[in-house]
Design an enzyme around this catalytic site. Structure first.
Site, PDB file in Angstrom:
ATOM      1  N   HIS A 119       0.847  -1.190   0.000  1.00 34.38           N
ATOM      2  CA  HIS A 119       0.000   0.000   0.000  1.00 34.38           C
ATOM      3  C   HIS A 119       0.881   1.239   0.000  1.00 34.38           C
ATOM      4  O   HIS A 119       2.104   1.142   0.174  1.00 34.38           O
ATOM      5  CB  HIS A 119      -0.924   0.011   1.231  1.00 34.38           C
ATOM      6  CG  HIS A 119      -0.219  -0.172   2.542  1.00 34.38           C
ATOM      7  ND1 HIS A 119       0.622   0.781   3.072  1.00 34.38           N
ATOM      8  CD2 HIS A 119      -0.220  -1.208   3.414  1.00 34.38           C
ATOM      9  CE1 HIS A 119       1.095   0.337   4.218  1.00 34.38           C
ATOM     10  NE2 HIS A 119       0.622  -0.876   4.454  1.00 34.38           N
TER      11      HIS A 119
HETATM   12  P1  TYD Z   1      -1.406  -2.531   7.848  1.00 37.31           P
HETATM   13  O1  TYD Z   1      -0.855  -1.138   7.905  1.00 37.31           O
HETATM   14  O2  TYD Z   1      -2.300  -2.852   6.686  1.00 37.31           O
HETATM   15  O3  TYD Z   1      -0.232  -3.599   7.927  1.00 37.31           O
HETATM   16  P2  TYD Z   1       0.908  -3.942   6.858  1.00 37.31           P
HETATM   17  O4  TYD Z   1       1.145  -2.732   6.040  1.00 37.31           O
HETATM   18  O5  TYD Z   1       2.103  -4.325   7.664  1.00 37.31           O
HETATM   19  O6  TYD Z   1       0.444  -5.094   6.044  1.00 37.31           O
HETATM   20  O7  TYD Z   1      -2.171  -2.802   9.226  1.00 37.31           O
HETATM   21  C1  TYD Z   1      -2.668  -4.078   9.558  1.00 37.31           C
HETATM   22  C2  TYD Z   1      -3.843  -3.883  10.493  1.00 37.31           C
HETATM   23  O8  TYD Z   1      -3.440  -3.239  11.683  1.00 37.31           O
HETATM   24  C3  TYD Z   1      -4.960  -3.043   9.893  1.00 37.31           C
HETATM   25  O9  TYD Z   1      -6.197  -3.663  10.203  1.00 37.31           O
HETATM   26  C4  TYD Z   1      -4.885  -1.733  10.604  1.00 37.31           C
HETATM   27  C5  TYD Z   1      -4.214  -2.065  11.913  1.00 37.31           C
HETATM   28  N1  TYD Z   1      -3.335  -0.958  12.357  1.00 37.31           N
HETATM   29  C6  TYD Z   1      -3.737  -0.150  13.401  1.00 37.31           C
HETATM   30  O10 TYD Z   1      -4.835  -0.307  13.977  1.00 37.31           O
HETATM   31  N2  TYD Z   1      -2.906   0.850  13.818  1.00 37.31           N
HETATM   32  C7  TYD Z   1      -1.701   1.074  13.240  1.00 37.31           C
HETATM   33  O11 TYD Z   1      -0.955   2.006  13.649  1.00 37.31           O
HETATM   34  C8  TYD Z   1      -1.301   0.223  12.142  1.00 37.31           C
HETATM   35  C9  TYD Z   1       0.010   0.431  11.438  1.00 37.31           C
HETATM   36  C10 TYD Z   1      -2.141  -0.772  11.738  1.00 37.31           C
END
Ligand code: TYD
Length: 135
Positions: A50
């Protein structure tokens, strides 16, 4: 505009063990609003995939190693992070993926904004079209 780059952090060498640090608007060009970390990643797993419209990040491999693949919509670059005394600056509107996590690796991420799902661009085609428009 900031560019993707590795930033070396201060390293205080000591026979008792080394120490590194990061300060707001000093080693990194933003004020830290949020810190999260990624750990216990099963082998072969990919994270990320993303971009953020506004959020800027600084990623440090506190332990172990992993690859961060950055893509500005035109070209990609792979950064292998494997030491805790430097990190990777990821500006806004850069598509990023993380993979090849070693066993027991620990990724620390310093963020410039609070968590906001609306700030995510999770569709690569949409990301590409925004990148082309902002040329
Ligand atoms: P995501 O940023 O999509 O993870 P990655 O990029 O590592 O694959 O986040 C995964 C999940 O965690 C998503 O449901 C949102 C949650 N999240 C939070 O609640 N707070 C945060 O600060 C972050 C980074 C993620």
């Amino acid at each position: 505009m900031y560019s993707c780059k590795i930033i070396n952090l201060p390293k205080i060498l000591d026979a008792r063990g080394n120490l590194s640090f990061v300060e707001n608007n000093n080693q990194i060009p933003f004020v830290i609003k949020r810190i999260y970390w990624i750990y216990d990643v099963p082998g072969g797993t990919e994270r990320g995939g993303h971009a953020y419209k506004e959020n800027m990040e600084f990623v440090i491999a506190l332990s172990g190693s992993f690859d961060v693949i950055l893509d500005d919509g035109f070209s990609k670059k792979v950064y292998n992070l494997n030491r805790s005394y430097y990190g990777l600056l990821v500006p806004k509107m850069i598509w990023r993926k993380m993979e090849n996590f070693s066993t027991n690796s620990l990724a620390l991420v310093l963020s410039s904004t609070d968590y906001n799902e609306k700030d995510y661009v999770r569709d690569y085609d949409l990301f590409k079209s925004i990148a082309v428009k902002s040329m």
